[in-house]
Write an enzyme that holds these catalytic residues in place. Structure first.
Site, short mmCIF file in Angstrom:
data_model
loop_
_atom_site.label_atom_id
_atom_site.label_comp_id
_atom_site.label_asym_id
_atom_site.label_seq_id
_atom_site.Cartn_x
_atom_site.Cartn_y
_atom_site.Cartn_z
N CYS A 56 0.83 -1.21 0.00
CA CYS A 56 0.00 0.00 0.00
C CYS A 56 0.86 1.27 0.00
CB CYS A 56 -0.98 0.00 1.16
SG CYS A 56 -0.22 -0.21 2.79
N HIS A 162 -2.01 1.13 7.21
CA HIS A 162 -2.32 1.27 5.78
C HIS A 162 -1.88 2.65 5.31
CE1 HIS A 162 -4.26 0.03 2.12
NE2 HIS A 162 -5.08 1.06 2.12
N ASP A 180 -8.21 4.98 -1.66
CA ASP A 180 -7.66 3.72 -1.15
C ASP A 180 -7.05 2.88 -2.26
OD1 ASP A 180 -7.01 1.53 0.36
OD2 ASP A 180 -8.99 1.27 1.22
#
Length: 182
Positions: A56, A162, A180
């Site tokens: 990520c 994250h 995201d």
């Protein structure tokens, strides 16, 4: 036949608002009208999802570096020069990131190594008001992009740490648009 695994988890709302919902669309339009979505366009033009569960930070950084039009000075595919996760290994080996994830400090290091100007803000070193001021000032520019490192549990999501880029800000609701990469 049912297949094991996760597919399209429902976004916990609140605290989040689904971007494609009626409310999400309304918030997006209001933020555009307020001029606080300027970075969104360059980010969305360079959107990518992470190739590995722990990538990520790398996917987020690739998006931001490409949105900033920073030349990686090496070819991605064919003649094209473009950042992707496989190029971001100057501060941490990719195999280590794949196995363990990456810290905010290492993401900042990678960004600097790639030629970006970086300011890292840790919650222990700033205040919510200072963070909000930075979000507000950055959201009115297409040359400033924010990377958020957060704990997914805070947003009632599964998982732990994250990274995702922030695409803009809605001042009236004091909300950011998280793009995201998962």
């Amino acid at each position: 036949m049912a297949m094991a695994g996760l597919y399209r988890r429902v976004l916990p709302s609140p605290p989040a608002v689904d971007f494609s919902s009626d409310e999400g669309k309304k918030l997006f339009i209001e933020a555009i009208q307020a001029g606080t979505m300027e970075g969104f366009y360059k980010l969305i033009s360079n959107f990518q999802t992470q190739l590995e569960p722990a990538y990520c930070g790398l996917a987020t950084l690739s998006m931001v570096l490409n949105a900033l039009s920073i030349d990686p000075k090496i070819r991605w595919r064919g003649p094209w020069r473009w950042f992707d996760e496989s190029m971001l290994d100057c501060c941490e080996p990719l195999e280590k990131v794949k196995a363990e994830g990456i810290s905010l400090g290492k993401v900042a290091c990678l960004a600097q190594c790639a030629g970006a100007e970086v300011q890292a803000f840790r919650t222990s070193e700033t205040t919510l008001d200072r963070f909000r001021q930075h979000v507000q000032s950055c959201s009115v520019s297409d040359g400033c992009h924010l990377v958020s490192s957060y704990h997914r549990g805070t947003l009632k999501q599964t998982g732990t740490g994250h990274f995702s880029p922030i695409g803009g800000y809605h001042a009236g609701r004091d909300m950011v648009l998280i793009l995201d990469v998962a």
